[in-house]
Design an enzyme around this catalytic site. Structure first.
Site: not given
Ligand code: UD1
Length: 420
Positions: A92, A122, A124, A307, A329, A399
């Protein structure tokens, strides 16, 4: 495919050097797309994910050399703006090329990262953020197509249902560096990796303030130039070794760490009875005493990191008493429960909570790794279990952990990699 074979019941003793942070090097590499000039990234971890990001940069025309822990990105991109499904779907983190491609080329076509065993995940917030900067976004054939004649600064609220988003903050911040005027991101992610990326962007000539806080201000500039940067240490790898010492009742010195990034974890370990001594760039963890159960709830930084939830659960699985682990999360991030229970753990899931009834011992078993951090939890469980544990599908582990079995062996663990 490789598997890990672990024989448990030995305390880990010695010193370990913590590698550069995976979640910092990935967006930093993506940020090199914002300039045509050379960039040098030091303290880069040699991981499967790092190499996937390098392949994406090469597919976009960048020349990338990786020698020891130094990545040199030279030559300008070739004008290609598509990040292909076959690469993006494997991690991702690669979705963070969206912001830089859009800012530099005014268009980007990036595969949606797709499903993932830890939940829906997602995008979004990423799309909302770049739309607020003026991009037109369409989803077609599994790809995000974004274009903008000109990106303009805006005041953006980026909070989501589960708090802030790390990669969405990074994508929008990178896009805003070359936008016209000022962007303010509210409810920005405060993770140290976001701050490290911002610090690299500043070295490239970006004007950013407030990184590391929920309000980031970016004044757009016309161009960014090449820069040299040293990636911060991986706090999740460090946390995994802290827990490895705790679960095996060992004593480990972690070198090359920023302990300030791990305060929530140190706090929970202290409540459990594990002493962590902090000095400049070092942590010494001594876990000779009997442990107590503690509850944890995962939260955005500076809270307890999701994590490290799986690894902490492995620790609580062998700590007498009851602990409750709440995942705020990623609500489905509990794939490791079934595998830990196959080793004799007593863990029950109730929605976002897991009730862990600590048992006297775990017994080695054949196990299947399901995702990156769950795999680390299984290795930790294997280190304390009676007998032999075989963990298959460890490409997940590769990874995000650099030379894990080599580092564990140096601490006295009986672990080896085998072909399946
Ligand atoms: C990053 C980390 C991952 C870590 C996570 C949370 C990287 C490459 N990966 O993942 O190791 O577990 O942060 O600390 O840095 N969400 C939405 N909409 C969005 C984006 C996210 O609803 O557009 C939600 C996700 O489903 C989740 C929460 O927001 O519930 C946090 O996710 P997010 O911080 O975005 O995780 P990543 O950035 O993908």
């Amino acid at each position: 495919m490789d598997k890990l074979v672990v024989f448990g019941a030995r305390p880990l003793i010695g010193e370990v050097k913590i590698s550069g942070a995976k979640n910092a090097v990935l967006p930093i590499l993506a940020a090199t797309l914002l300039t045509d000039e050379p960039c040098t990234i030091k303290n880069s971890p040699n991981l499967r994910d790092t190499n996937t990001m390098i392949r994406i940069l090469r597919s976009l025309g960048k020349n990338v050399e990786f020698d020891r822990d130094v990545i040199e990105v030279t030559s300008k991109a070739n004008g290609k703006f598509t990040a292909e499904y076959k690469l993006v779907s494997t991690m991702r983190g690669s979705f963070c090329v969206l912001g830089p491609l859009l800012a530099k080329l005014n268009k980007a076509r990036v595969s949606l990262p797709g499903g993932c065993v830890i939940g829906v995940r997602p995008v979004d917030l990423h799309l909302k953020g770049i739309e607020a900067l003026g991009a037109e976004v369409k989803i077609e054939g599994g790809y995000v197509n974004a274009k903008a004649k000109i990106l303009k600064g805006n005041h953006i609220y980026l909070g989501g249902e589960f708090g802030s988003s790390v990669l969405a903050t990074e994508n929008v911040m990178m896009a805003a560096t070359l936008s016209k005027g000022k962007t303010i991101i509210e409810a920005a992610a405060c993770e140290p990796e976001v701050e490290d990326l911002a610090n690299f962007l500043v070295k490239m000539g970006a004007r950013i303030e407030g990184q590391g806080t929920p309000r980031i201000e970016i004044e757009g500039v016309k161009n960014l130039h090449g820069a040299e940067h040293k990636v911060i240490p991986d706090r999740i790898e460090a946390g995994t070794f802290l827990i490895a010492a705790a679960i095996t009742k060992g004593k480990i010195t972690l070198n090359g760490v920023i302990w300030q990034h791990l305060l929530a974890v140190i706090d929970k370990l202290a409540q459990a009875g594990v002493r962590v001594k902090r000095t400049d760039g070092r942590m010494i963890v001594n876990a000779k005493t009997r442990l107590k159960p503690v509850n944890i709830t995962t939260l955005p930084y500076p809270g307890f990191p999701t994590d490290l939830q799986a690894q902490f659960m492995a620790l609580m699985a062998v700590t007498p008493g009851i602990s409750i682990i709440t995942e705020k999360i990623f609500q489905d991030r509990f794939m490791h429960i079934a595998e830990l229970n196959r080793m004799g753990a007593n863990i029950q899931r109730e929605g976002p909570h897991s009730i862990v009834q600590g048992v006297k011992y775990l017994s080695g078993a054949p196990l299947m790794a399901s995702d990156l951090r769950a795999s680390a939890a299984l290795v930790l469980a294997g280190l304390v279990a009676k007998g032999r544990t075989d963990i298959s599908r460890i490409y997940h582990l590769d990874r995000g952990y650099e030379n894990l079995e080599v580092k564990l062996k140096a601490l006295g663990a009986n672990v080896r990699r085998e072909k399946e």
